[in-house]
Scaffold this motif. Structure first.
Motif, PDB file in Angstrom:
ATOM      1  N   SER A   1      16.030  69.158 -48.064  1.00  0.00           N
ATOM      2  CA  SER A   1      16.699  67.953 -48.548  1.00  0.00           C
ATOM      3  C   SER A   1      16.798  66.955 -47.406  1.00  0.00           C
ATOM      4  N   VAL A   2      16.380  65.702 -47.651  1.00  0.00           N
ATOM      5  CA  VAL A   2      16.395  64.653 -46.632  1.00  0.00           C
ATOM      6  C   VAL A   2      17.070  63.416 -47.215  1.00  0.00           C
ATOM      7  N   SER A   3      18.018  62.847 -46.470  1.00  0.00           N
ATOM      8  CA  SER A   3      18.664  61.589 -46.853  1.00  0.00           C
ATOM      9  C   SER A   3      18.286  60.545 -45.816  1.00  0.00           C
ATOM     10  N   PHE A   4      17.966  59.337 -46.298  1.00  0.00           N
ATOM     11  CA  PHE A   4      17.578  58.275 -45.375  1.00  0.00           C
ATOM     12  C   PHE A   4      18.038  56.928 -45.916  1.00  0.00           C
ATOM     13  N   THR A   5      18.027  55.941 -45.032  1.00  0.00           N
ATOM     14  CA  THR A   5      18.399  54.582 -45.400  1.00  0.00           C
ATOM     15  C   THR A   5      17.137  53.759 -45.550  1.00  0.00           C
ATOM     16  N   ARG A   6      17.028  53.051 -46.687  1.00  0.00           N
ATOM     17  CA  ARG A   6      15.894  52.161 -46.910  1.00  0.00           C
ATOM     18  C   ARG A   6      16.151  50.816 -46.254  1.00  0.00           C
ATOM     19  N   GLY A   7      15.123  49.973 -46.232  1.00  0.00           N
ATOM     20  CA  GLY A   7      15.222  48.645 -45.649  1.00  0.00           C
ATOM     21  C   GLY A   7      16.251  47.765 -46.328  1.00  0.00           C
ATOM     22  N   ASP A   8      16.533  48.026 -47.615  1.00  0.00           N
ATOM     23  CA  ASP A   8      17.525  47.227 -48.327  1.00  0.00           C
ATOM     24  C   ASP A   8      18.937  47.777 -48.164  1.00  0.00           C
ATOM     25  N   GLY A   9      19.098  48.814 -47.310  1.00  0.00           N
ATOM     26  CA  GLY A   9      20.418  49.378 -47.032  1.00  0.00           C
ATOM     27  C   GLY A   9      20.832  50.497 -47.957  1.00  0.00           C
ATOM     28  N   LEU A  10      20.064  50.771 -49.009  1.00  0.00           N
ATOM     29  CA  LEU A  10      20.397  51.822 -49.962  1.00  0.00           C
ATOM     30  C   LEU A  10      20.143  53.198 -49.340  1.00  0.00           C
ATOM     31  N   SER A  11      21.074  54.099 -49.526  1.00  0.00           N
ATOM     32  CA  SER A  11      20.915  55.476 -49.071  1.00  0.00           C
ATOM     33  C   SER A  11      20.184  56.263 -50.162  1.00  0.00           C
ATOM     34  N   VAL A  12      19.135  56.963 -49.786  1.00  0.00           N
ATOM     35  CA  VAL A  12      18.283  57.686 -50.738  1.00  0.00           C
ATOM     36  C   VAL A  12      18.159  59.142 -50.295  1.00  0.00           C
ATOM     37  N   THR A  13      18.162  60.045 -51.270  1.00  0.00           N
ATOM     38  CA  THR A  13      17.969  61.464 -50.984  1.00  0.00           C
ATOM     39  C   THR A  13      16.733  61.964 -51.720  1.00  0.00           C
TER      40      THR A  13
ATOM     41  N   LYS B   1       8.769  43.342 -50.655  1.00  0.00           N
ATOM     42  CA  LYS B   1       9.068  44.592 -51.366  1.00  0.00           C
ATOM     43  C   LYS B   1       8.840  45.794 -50.454  1.00  0.00           C
ATOM     44  N   ALA B   2       7.750  45.786 -49.674  1.00  0.00           N
ATOM     45  CA  ALA B   2       7.454  46.897 -48.771  1.00  0.00           C
ATOM     46  C   ALA B   2       8.546  47.029 -47.714  1.00  0.00           C
ATOM     47  N   GLU B   3       9.053  45.902 -47.213  1.00  0.00           N
ATOM     48  CA  GLU B   3      10.111  45.955 -46.212  1.00  0.00           C
ATOM     49  C   GLU B   3      11.405  46.475 -46.827  1.00  0.00           C
ATOM     50  N   THR B   4      11.643  46.211 -48.098  1.00  0.00           N
ATOM     51  CA  THR B   4      12.856  46.655 -48.775  1.00  0.00           C
ATOM     52  C   THR B   4      12.880  48.163 -48.921  1.00  0.00           C
ATOM     53  N   VAL B   5      11.768  48.777 -49.291  1.00  0.00           N
ATOM     54  CA  VAL B   5      11.750  50.207 -49.574  1.00  0.00           C
ATOM     55  C   VAL B   5      11.315  51.053 -48.384  1.00  0.00           C
ATOM     56  N   CYS B   6      10.992  50.446 -47.261  1.00  0.00           N
ATOM     57  CA  CYS B   6      10.541  51.233 -46.119  1.00  0.00           C
ATOM     58  C   CYS B   6      11.705  52.029 -45.522  1.00  0.00           C
ATOM     59  N   LEU B   7      11.374  53.098 -44.877  1.00  0.00           N
ATOM     60  CA  LEU B   7      12.343  53.972 -44.238  1.00  0.00           C
ATOM     61  C   LEU B   7      12.876  53.310 -42.973  1.00  0.00           C
ATOM     62  N   LYS B   8      14.202  53.169 -42.882  1.00  0.00           N
ATOM     63  CA  LYS B   8      14.827  52.574 -41.695  1.00  0.00           C
ATOM     64  C   LYS B   8      15.430  53.639 -40.788  1.00  0.00           C
ATOM     65  N   ALA B   9      16.101  54.637 -41.360  1.00  0.00           N
ATOM     66  CA  ALA B   9      16.742  55.661 -40.538  1.00  0.00           C
ATOM     67  C   ALA B   9      16.959  56.929 -41.351  1.00  0.00           C
ATOM     68  N   VAL B  10      16.714  58.085 -40.733  1.00  0.00           N
ATOM     69  CA  VAL B  10      17.018  59.368 -41.365  1.00  0.00           C
ATOM     70  C   VAL B  10      18.491  59.645 -41.128  1.00  0.00           C
ATOM     71  N   GLN B  11      19.234  59.867 -42.199  1.00  0.00           N
ATOM     72  CA  GLN B  11      20.668  60.149 -42.089  1.00  0.00           C
ATOM     73  C   GLN B  11      20.912  61.635 -41.882  1.00  0.00           C
ATOM     74  N   SER B  12      20.200  62.452 -42.652  1.00  0.00           N
ATOM     75  CA  SER B  12      20.397  63.895 -42.535  1.00  0.00           C
ATOM     76  C   SER B  12      19.201  64.628 -43.115  1.00  0.00           C
ATOM     77  N   ALA B  13      19.052  65.847 -42.670  1.00  0.00           N
ATOM     78  CA  ALA B  13      18.041  66.752 -43.222  1.00  0.00           C
ATOM     79  C   ALA B  13      18.675  68.132 -43.251  1.00  0.00           C
ATOM     80  N   SER B  14      18.532  68.823 -44.370  1.00  0.00           N
ATOM     81  CA  SER B  14      19.083  70.175 -44.440  1.00  0.00           C
ATOM     82  C   SER B  14      18.019  71.133 -44.952  1.00  0.00           C
ATOM     83  N   TRP B  15      17.990  72.264 -44.295  1.00  0.00           N
ATOM     84  CA  TRP B  15      17.032  73.303 -44.624  1.00  0.00           C
ATOM     85  C   TRP B  15      17.667  74.634 -44.273  1.00  0.00           C
TER      86      TRP B  15
END
Length: 147
Positions: free
Chosen positions: A33-45, A10-24
């Motif tokens: 606002s920060v968007s990143f990809t989790r370990g399960d491949g889901l893009s999260v903002t 579960k920890a590996e699934t929700v861990c941060l893999k890559a920052v896609q974007s940050a806007s300020w």
């Protein structure tokens, strides 16, 4: 043994893999606002809205010590609809201390009960809890070194 493996996966699934974007926007320093990809491949903002900020230095310590405090809301944005789904109020208190030539940073983050809606209305079932008491406290210590 099985529980430990389940938690690790579960920890590996929700861990941060890559920052896609940050806007300020520098004209509105209270929103990030920060968007990143989790370990399960889901893009999260995540959106961070600062509601209150203060900075202070103890008398006579202006050259080597100061404290910063922010009260903010971390908003999770639903990946499918783009609408806010979870609002988590937090308080971050950070102490910066010069330990020449390094800077020691001690940080405490208090996580408060979730708000039911982005506008701060309590959840209908009353599960929001006591909003004046943190439900979790995180502590960090970092030593910043010059390049």
């Amino acid at each position: 043994k099985h529980a430990r493996a389940h938690l690790r996966s579960k920890a590996e699934t929700v861990c941060l893999k890559a920052v896609q974007s940050a806007s300020w926007d520098p004209t509105n320093a209270n929103v990030l606002s920060v968007s990143f990809t989790r370990g399960d491949g889901l893009s999260v903002t995540r959106e961070f809205y600062v509601r209150n900020r203060s900075i202070a230095a103890p008398d006579g310590r202006e050259n080597d010590l100061f404290n910063a405090s922010e009260l903010y809301q971390e908003v999770s944005v639903d990946a499918r609809s783009g609408a806010p789904s979870i609002v988590s109020p937090r308080r971050r208190v950070t102490k910066f201390k010069l330990v020449s030539p390094k800077i020691q940073l001690i940080q405490r983050i208090e996580v408060f009960p979730l708000l039911g809606t982005p506008d701060g209305a309590p959840e209908e079932d009353g599960s929001a809890g006591d909003s004046s008491k943190p439900i979790a406290i995180l502590r960090y210590r970092v030593l910043l070194e010059p390049f």
